[in-house]
Enzyme design. Structure first.
Site: not given
Length: 824
Positions: A496, A549
């Site tokens: 993330d 990401e």
């Protein structure tokens, strides 16, 4: 205390000689044999360290007793003479030993939690005149030792410190018996006789930042040490003045459980006999500023269910049954294999399912029916605030207790593997929350976060960033990535917020950031950490994939580390997601002005290895559900939704779809209530339409998995060719996907609400076979909720050159639909 009776005579046969001190010899603290014992030289694997001296005899015993009604005063008590006479046998045949006192200053440091080496004072130590025995038992009334010669009572010096001097040169084996107000004598073992359970190699690897199984060295571990069963604890706190262990076993009073510092490593360690699985605990840390902090264990493998915050001693007993899956995974190449991912939030996917095991009974079957190859869980690591959806992690090594134990989570992963479904978890090494029980200023100083506040604070989320330049912090995170793959058999890590890690000026205005050593904005330490993490995971865990990401143009995110890349397997294609959704949100009459936004992704499609995400981020915080982004009336919204999914599955790259979007729910995702499953119920007015979209997703996955042209050459230009990417006025796209053997699949997307009859489409030549084409999928099919416009029979390609192809055919293209054609 007042001695009982006159000193016994050495010739008295009733008194064991080993209990007789050398008269007039002062008792001084000597070096502990346990402290000087040789440490292990291999990394920790759960086995006890080598011990010196005989093992304590007898069975395992609880480490402490219930708290007495009143706490023992911490005020200094009058010192007793060191050479007072030894008592004769008491009525219970127990002798009182003479004291082996400590200097008052040492006692003060010990009982206040400010001593760096309590093992040098407590336990058994050779000294002039024999062996000093010292035991710290706050609230105890009596402490006895039992040796092969019988029992003897220690003398209370003060503040819960009991001492005694055994005569003789032999280092004795002994056990304790301790009584508290209202209790009898309770058998206990003395953990301060144990040698450190971290070996020299453990400490060396930690110092080097190369302990790839750090969780086996630090944290809590149930094991046997010197023949005694108990639990070892180890924590990194290099700035602490002292560390004590607190928990349910000592009523959260750490006075009796100070930990020792293992030199320059910054690690504090303790073995507590009798403690086992399920024990709740924290570390009580005394800082240089005089503060006392209570911190959860950063390496705890289990934690209490929030809002409780303690760590839990855990030993896994799970027996895996996915050996066949792991063997097959090890030989797979993700880039040349189908990969269709269903993303979900475990706690809200089905709110009526309240445990990992209940979810395991339902989720694999659902994914089977829909044909997804993988499932991606939003973070499963322990987190204090449910509203963060797991993205503010406090327990990086502990699956959240909200849904069960770590073994329950393993059961979920195992069950998915047995159904042929890979498991990806979101991993968050970008930041952590400031909660006072967790990592923030862990030992009173910036430790896991940078000391520079301009680098420590994450401006978007009110959290702290990791100090990627610090060896031990980098080791903590790299080992954590390995941990989830090795211990939980996770098949992929979606990392993330990578962009926020890579840029020092991320979300920081003006002078609110500190440049790197070259004056640039790149976080070089973060880049080096990501390279190390990826290289380590791929080396240790065959078949695992890492996914970034990352929303910027950082070069080489999915390029191998040996050529300077970050080393990820895949990268989220945030540009495709943003541009294509902008296009789809426009009324069809206006789409011709945004045509480049639906086609632009092919300009850079092969710059990285991509996955196309329609994730939770796109259906929350006012962004609307996917179907609600679409223009037009309800029928047109659903038709746009279906056409978009058909385009997405045909586009180069893997796919990811968030829960609820597979049946076109109309509302945004709500983490408290989950997907709107009720719209699929037969009594819901629009149930047939929602069921049709769900049916389409299942068919997309079925055809996708059976068609190598859609995945075998995702990462090479050889796998794609435009037929017509410029029909902006008609809102049309058409292109070919190729398998490695040249087998084609043609996709035609009509993003206008009109039927295109007699629309000519160029078609590749089919070598060695009849030039017949048939629909492989049509998103306008009636069973998907469409109007049913279709090319119902195979179509023969005519020798009419079109779209730079040698042959072509006139087709019927349904309104707001995507059609796939394959050789008949």
């Amino acid at each position: 205390m007042t001695p009982l009776g006159p000193k016994p005579d050495r010739t008295n046969p009733a008194v064991p000689a080993t209990f007789l001190p050398e008269r007039g010899t002062p008792a001084r603290a000597g070096r502990s044999r346990a402290a000087g014992a040789a440490r292990r030289t291999e990394p920790s694997d759960g086995r006890p360290a080598a011990q010196t001296g005989p093992a304590p005899a007898g069975r395992q015993a609880p480490p402490s007793a219930p708290r007495p009604p009143a706490r023992r005063s911490a005020e200094p008590e009058p010192a007793e003479p060191a050479d007072r006479p030894v008592a004769q046998a008491r009525p219970d045949s127990v002798l009182r030993l003479p004291e082996a006192p400590l200097p008052p200053a040492e006692v003060d440091r010990l009982v206040s939690g400010g001593h760096h080496d309590p093992h040098a004072l407590l336990g058994a130590h050779p000294t002039q005149g024999g062996t000093a025995i010292r035991v710290l038992r706050p609230f105890a009334e009596r402490v006895l030792i039992e040796t092969e010669h019988g029992p003897a009572e220690l003398t209370h010096q003060r503040s819960g410190l009991f001492t005694g001097l055994l005569a003789g040169e032999d280092f004795p084996a002994y056990r304790l018996k301790v009584s508290y107000p209202g209790t009898g004598l309770l058998p206990q073992e003395d953990g301060y006789r144990a040698a450190p359970t971290l070996g020299e190699l453990d400490l060396h690897l930690i110092a080097e930042g190369r302990h790839e199984q750090l969780w086996r060295a630090l944290g809590s571990h149930v094991r046997e040490v010197g023949g005694v069963r108990g639990t070892t604890f180890a924590v990194w706190a290099p700035n602490a003045v002292g560390v004590r262990l607190i928990g349910d076993f000592n009523h959260w009073d750490g006075t009796g459980h100070p930990m020792r510092s293992l030199g320059s490593s910054g690690i504090w360690e303790l073995f507590v006999p009798g403690l086992g699985e399920g024990t709740t605990y924290k570390y009580q840390i005394r800082t240089k500023q005089g503060w006392v902090l209570e911190k959860a264990d950063p390496l705890a493998r289990a934690a209490q269910c929030p809002p409780d915050t303690a760590s839990v001693v855990h030993t896994s007993h799970y027996e895996w049954g996915d050996a066949e899956w792991l063997a097959r995974r090890a030989g797979s190449v993700h880039h040349r294999a189908p990969m269709s991912v269903y993303e979900l939030h475990l706690a809200s996917w089905r709110p009526d399912l309240t445990s990992y095991r209940e979810i395991a009974a339902e989720l694999p079957g659902y994914l089977d029916r829909l044909g997804f190859t993988h499932v991606e869980f939003m973070p499963v690591m322990e987190h204090p605030f449910g509203g963060s959806w797991g993205y503010q992690v406090s327990g990086f090594y502990a699956p959240t207790a909200r849904l069960g134990s770590p073994d329950d989570f393993k059961h979920l992963v195992d069950t998915l593997h047995r159904h042929g479904i890979g498991v990806i978890v979101d991993w968050v090494p970008a930041h952590f929350p400031k909660d006072d029980f967790a990592l923030a200023r862990f030992d009173g100083e910036p430790l896991y976060e940078p000391a520079d506040p301009l680098r420590a604070e994450h401006p978007d989320w009110g959290t702290l960033e990791f100090d990627y330049g610090r060896t031990e912090v980098r080791n903590f995170l790299v080992a954590n990535a390995v941990y989830w793959c090795e211990e939980f058999h996770i098949d992929g890590l979606r990392v993330d917020a990578v962009a926020s890690m890579l840029y020092l000026d991320y979300s920081r205005e003006g002078g609110g950031w500190t440049p790197n050593q070259y004056g640039g904005r790149e976080n070089l330490d973060a880049a080096a950490f990501l390279q190390e993490m990826n290289a380590t995971v791929y080396r240790r865990c065959p078949g695992v994939i890492t996914i970034a990401e990352e929303s910027t143009a950082w070069d080489g995110v999915t390029r191998p580390t040996d050529t300077g890349g970050l080393g990820f397997g895949l990268k989220w294609n945030m540009g495709w997601m943003h541009d294509s959704l902008v296009y789809m949100s426009k009324e069809p009459v206006h789409r011709k002005y945004h045509h480049n936004e639906i086609t632009f992704s092919m300009v850079y499609a092969y710059s990285e290895n991509y996955i196309l995400p329609i994730s939770h981020d796109e259906v929350v915080h006012g962004k609307q559900a996917l179907v609600a982004k679409m223009p037009g009336d309800w029928w047109q919204q659903r038709a746009n939704h279906r056409a978009y999914l058909g385009f997405m599955w045909a586009h180069p790259g893997k796919q990811l779809l968030f829960m609820g979007q597979e049946f076109a729910q109309g509302a945004e995702w709500d983490h408290e209530h989950g997907p709107q499953w009720w719209v699929l119920a037969d009594d819901w007015p629009a149930a047939a339409e929602h069921q049709g979209v769900q049916r389409l997703v299942g068919e997309l996955n079925r055809v996708y998995r059976a068609t190598p042209a859609l995945w075998e050459q995702d990462n090479t230009p050889d796998g794609f060719r435009w037929l017509d990417g410029g029909a902006a006025e008609d809102n049309l796209l058409s292109f070919v996907r190729y398998a490695a053997d040249g087998t084609p699949l043609v996709a035609v997307c009509n993003f206008a609400p009109v039927v295109r009859r007699g629309h000519r489409v160029g078609l590749p030549r089919l070598e060695g076979r009849e030039q017949l084409w048939q629909e492989a999928l049509n998103t306008d099919a009636a069973r998907f909720g469409g109007s049913g416009v279709a090319n119902s029979r195979p179509t023969k390609a005519e020798p009419v050159a079109w779209n730079d192809q040698p042959r072509s055919a006139e087709l019927i293209i349904p309104p707001l639909a995507t059609v796939w054609l394959r050789p008949a």
